[in-house]
Scaffold this active site. Structure first.
Site, short mmCIF file in Angstrom:
data_model
loop_
_atom_site.label_atom_id
_atom_site.label_comp_id
_atom_site.label_asym_id
_atom_site.label_seq_id
_atom_site.Cartn_x
_atom_site.Cartn_y
_atom_site.Cartn_z
N GLY A 246 81.29 5.23 12.28
CA GLY A 246 80.46 6.39 11.97
C GLY A 246 79.45 6.04 10.89
O GLY A 246 78.96 4.91 10.82
N SER A 247 79.15 7.03 10.04
CA SER A 247 78.08 6.85 9.06
C SER A 247 78.57 6.02 7.87
O SER A 247 79.75 5.97 7.56
CB SER A 247 77.61 8.21 8.57
OG SER A 247 78.65 8.84 7.84
N GLY A 250 80.19 8.46 5.40
CA GLY A 250 81.57 8.85 5.76
C GLY A 250 82.53 7.70 5.55
O GLY A 250 83.62 7.85 5.00
N GLY A 251 82.13 6.50 6.00
CA GLY A 251 82.99 5.32 5.85
C GLY A 251 83.28 5.03 4.38
O GLY A 251 84.42 4.75 4.00
N GLU A 270 83.30 0.68 10.65
CA GLU A 270 82.07 0.11 11.19
C GLU A 270 80.99 1.12 10.91
O GLU A 270 81.08 2.26 11.37
CB GLU A 270 82.27 -0.12 12.69
CG GLU A 270 81.24 -1.05 13.26
CD GLU A 270 80.75 -0.56 14.58
OE1 GLU A 270 81.55 -0.49 15.52
OE2 GLU A 270 79.57 -0.21 14.63
N CYS A 307 75.44 1.14 17.83
CA CYS A 307 75.51 0.41 16.56
C CYS A 307 74.80 -0.93 16.65
O CYS A 307 74.43 -1.51 15.64
CB CYS A 307 76.96 0.24 16.14
SG CYS A 307 78.04 0.00 17.53
N GLU A 396 69.71 1.57 8.12
CA GLU A 396 69.76 2.02 9.52
C GLU A 396 69.21 3.43 9.66
O GLU A 396 69.55 4.33 8.90
CB GLU A 396 71.22 2.01 10.00
CG GLU A 396 71.39 2.46 11.45
CD GLU A 396 72.86 2.62 11.86
OE1 GLU A 396 73.27 1.99 12.84
OE2 GLU A 396 73.59 3.37 11.19
P1 NAP Z 1 80.16 10.68 10.46
O1 NAP Z 1 79.44 11.82 9.89
O2 NAP Z 1 80.42 9.53 9.55
O3 NAP Z 1 81.54 11.23 11.05
C1 NAP Z 1 82.51 10.36 11.63
C2 NAP Z 1 83.89 10.97 11.42
O4 NAP Z 1 84.25 10.91 10.04
C3 NAP Z 1 84.01 12.41 11.82
O5 NAP Z 1 85.29 12.64 12.33
C4 NAP Z 1 83.82 13.15 10.51
O6 NAP Z 1 84.46 14.38 10.64
C5 NAP Z 1 84.49 12.21 9.52
N1 NAP Z 1 83.87 12.22 8.19
C6 NAP Z 1 82.55 12.10 7.92
N2 NAP Z 1 82.35 12.12 6.60
C7 NAP Z 1 83.56 12.23 6.02
C8 NAP Z 1 83.99 12.31 4.68
N3 NAP Z 1 83.12 12.28 3.65
N4 NAP Z 1 85.31 12.44 4.43
C9 NAP Z 1 86.20 12.49 5.46
N5 NAP Z 1 85.84 12.43 6.75
C10 NAP Z 1 84.53 12.30 7.04
O7 NAP Z 1 79.40 10.05 11.70
P2 NAP Z 1 78.79 10.76 12.99
O8 NAP Z 1 79.07 12.20 12.99
O9 NAP Z 1 79.26 9.98 14.12
O10 NAP Z 1 77.22 10.51 12.93
C11 NAP Z 1 76.46 10.69 11.79
C12 NAP Z 1 75.71 9.41 11.48
O11 NAP Z 1 76.63 8.29 11.54
C13 NAP Z 1 74.64 9.00 12.45
O12 NAP Z 1 73.44 9.66 12.20
C14 NAP Z 1 74.55 7.51 12.20
O13 NAP Z 1 73.76 7.26 11.09
C15 NAP Z 1 75.94 7.10 11.90
N6 NAP Z 1 76.64 6.47 13.03
C16 NAP Z 1 76.65 5.13 13.08
C17 NAP Z 1 77.33 4.50 14.10
C18 NAP Z 1 77.38 3.03 14.18
O14 NAP Z 1 78.02 2.53 15.08
N7 NAP Z 1 76.79 2.29 13.27
C19 NAP Z 1 77.97 5.23 15.09
C20 NAP Z 1 77.95 6.62 15.02
C21 NAP Z 1 77.28 7.21 13.97
P3 NAP Z 1 84.15 15.65 9.71
O15 NAP Z 1 82.68 15.71 9.54
O16 NAP Z 1 84.75 16.79 10.44
O17 NAP Z 1 84.85 15.33 8.44
#
Ligand code: NAP
Length: 529
Positions: A246-247, A250-251, A270, A307, A396
């Site tokens: 994910g982001s 978040g990571g 990742e 990604c 990114e």
């Molecule tokens: P995300 O916001 O990081 O969410 C991924 C997971 O993590 C979700 O289940 C989210 O659920 C949880 N999460 C997010 N922030 C958190 C935190 N601070 N504490 C605990 N849990 C957390 O990613 P996304 O929704 O897939 O997409 C958002 C952005 O991620 C994209 O715009 C892109 O920049 C990036 N992304 C990158 C890749 C890659 O492969 N490089 C792939 C997908 C996305 P909750 O929000 O319900 O907590």
């Protein structure tokens, strides 16, 4: 008893093999293509359910890891069969929740099944345990004890479903398959962008757990919205490792939670990568127009939500590079804006593109029209000098956007490479007369990336034994790992050495004359007995 194959979605979490209704806030899935909510409501898992899922996983661990490799292989095959048995309901729900086309999702289901089968094959073959035996040398001074080494599962793993792979990197995706193969129970945090798809697959996994006679704690699904679920899950003392895609934000947040625990645990996150593409001069001269076409295809595939998207292109300034830029911009101009996975991803993409367009020293070559929830392709160009000083150009932007960087020569390409963050991939477009230039770049590339490609494009990741889908931070949290391919199992294994244990107390695989005929490493050489 869970009914896996009837397309049932109740909006509940699955804990201990049964559906449970969380007390957290209710939410509905969103159809990004229609800009409309989808029924039914989902009930966010509460703290008690998270706790129960983790405790049951902890209790199930010893029984699960005591299963034979053959039994766990059969379990992985059963998960695959149960996913296929859901039928078209799965594809239709995933289409509605992601806006991704049928053909992509059918392909992704195939990949998901193949990943499960790949790990089943790995278990049947057995070498993953990396058995090592140093027999006792009692006559040596000092005497050497009998030492026997193998890898075992780390314990329950928290897996976060990814928004951009609703099947292949979600509930029964690569992280879950590799954790199961390692003998680790999985507590799965569903991505809120595709909760119905997640529930359907989770019911199939629960069914497989039942059919294989495994403890119900081997798998749980936690559904819901809000950071609290993920943070509570990662903080739970039973959880021993985390798989996340994910982001970066978040990571990093989850890495901080994991590091702050009384017992810190590894997070395999990742996160972000711009996957540089190097256009070496011979290739640019010989095939510039072709490369431009294929680059445009790779950049816009899946609306750039991969990604491994090629978000950075390095070339040597001059007429060939200008012709490439022109051809790429023209090809991208012909691609219609596509529906993005979520409103949040579309919003972040549009902001990221606007920020690039506003950067000093950056010229816009193509700028597709944006509409609500959609992402139009964009292409920019800058100089290596500007790129080297402006860190904002190195991050990114998730979507179909790329930045061309004009370098003076190969030496400047290498300097730019040295300043890049860690990446999943780097691609060299080259002809034979470029080999010397490529050789000067390779040491820098090896330091920076997990996979180096020649004359291809980074999107489309083969799931196989030799694949590496990893790389130094921020591509991943731990550059020693891969999340795709059989090497992914190593994230969820740890070594145990048995010193002078009586034969009867040794695990089967380490006993003399082991009946499994398993791989053994003697004197540094791995061979089958
Ligand atoms: P995300 O916001 O990081 O969410 C991924 C997971 O993590 C979700 O289940 C989210 O659920 C949880 N999460 C997010 N922030 C958190 C935190 N601070 N504490 C605990 N849990 C957390 O990613 P996304 O929704 O897939 O997409 C958002 C952005 O991620 C994209 O715009 C892109 O920049 C990036 N992304 C990158 C890749 C890659 O492969 N490089 C792939 C997908 C996305 P909750 O929000 O319900 O907590």
């Amino acid at each position: 008893m869970i009914d896996a194959n009837r397309g049932i979605i109740t909006g509940e979490s699955l804990v201990g093999g049964i559906a449970v209704k969380g007390n957290g806030s209710d939410f509905k899935a969103w159809n990004p293509a229609l800009n409309a909510h989808i029924e039914p409501s989902f009930h966010t898992a509460d703290a008690d359910q998270i706790d129960q899922a983790c405790r049951l996983a902890g209790t199930a661990f010893d029984t699960f890891r005591a299963t034979t490799d053959q039994e766990r292989a059969a379990f992985l095959d059963t998960v695959a069969e149960q996913i296929v048995a859901i039928g078209d309901d799965l594809i239709e729900r995933a289409m509605a929740e992601t806006g991704l086309p049928r053909v992509r999702l059918e392909g992704e289901r195939g990949r998901t099944v193949n990943q499960l089968k790949l790990f089943a094959d790995l278990l049947r073959e057995g070498s993953y345990r990396d058995v090592r035996i140093d027999s006792a040398l009692p006559e040596r001074a000092p005497p050497r004890p009998d030492l026997r080494y193998r890898l075992i599962g780390v314990g329950p793993v928290a897996v976060f479903g990814a928004s951009n792979f609703p099947l292949a990197f979600s509930v029964a995706g690569g992280d879950t398959a590799s954790a199961f193969a390692a003998g680790c129970p999985v507590v799965l945090k569903a991505h809120p962008a595709h909760p119905g798809t997640s529930e359907l697959v989770a019911r199939a996994v629960v069914k497989a757990v039942e059919l294989c006679g495994l403890p119900a704690g081997v798998f749980a699904l936690l559904t819901g919205v809000g950071n609290a679920i993920g943070q509570t899950l990662v903080a739970h003392p039973e959880i021993q490792a985390v798989g996340f895609t994910g982001s970066r934000f978040g990571g990093m947040a989850l890495m901080a939670v994991a590091a702050a625990r009384p017992q810190p645990i590894p997070v395999y996150a990742e996160m972000s990568s711009i996957n540089p593409l190097f256009l070496l001069p011979g290739a640019l001269k010989a095939r510039g127009a072709d490369i431009a076409q294929q680059f445009a295809g790779s950049l816009t595939m899946g609306v750039g939500q991969f990604c491994t998207n090629p978000g950075l292109v390095l070339g040597i300034a001059g007429p060939d590079f200008d012709a490439f830029a022109h051809a790429a911009a023209a090809a991208l101009g012909g691609v219609a804006a596509g529906t993005m996975l979520t409103a949040g991803i579309a919003g972040a993409y549009q902001q990221g593109v606007a920020a690039l367009a506003g950067q000093q020293g950056v010229k816009t070559l193509a700028l597709g029209a944006h509409a609500e929830g959609k992402g139009g392709a964009a292409l920019f160009v800058t100089s290596a000098d500007a790129f080297l000083v402006e860190k904002a150009l190195h991050g990114e932007v998730f979507g179909p956007v790329s930045l061309l960087v004009a370098c003076r020569d190969v030496e400047e390409m290498r300097r730019v490479t040295d300043h890049l963050e860690g990446q999943l991939t780097a691609t060299l477009q080259l002809e034979e007369d470029d080999y010397d230039a490529a050789a000067t770049l390779l040491p820098a590339l090896e330091r920076k990336v997990g996979r180096i490609l020649a004359n291809g494009f980074p999107t489309g990741v083969e799931v196989s034994t030799a694949m590496v889908h990893g790389g130094p931070f921020p591509a991943t949290a731990d550059g020693r790992s891969t999340s795709v391919g059989t090497g992914a199992i190593l994230r969820f294994l740890r070594p145990v050495c048995y010193q002078n244990l009586p034969q009867r107390l040794l695990p089967d695989a380490l006993r003399d004359g082991n009946p499994l005929g398993i791989w053994r490493r003697r004197d540094g050489v791995l061979g089958k007995e």
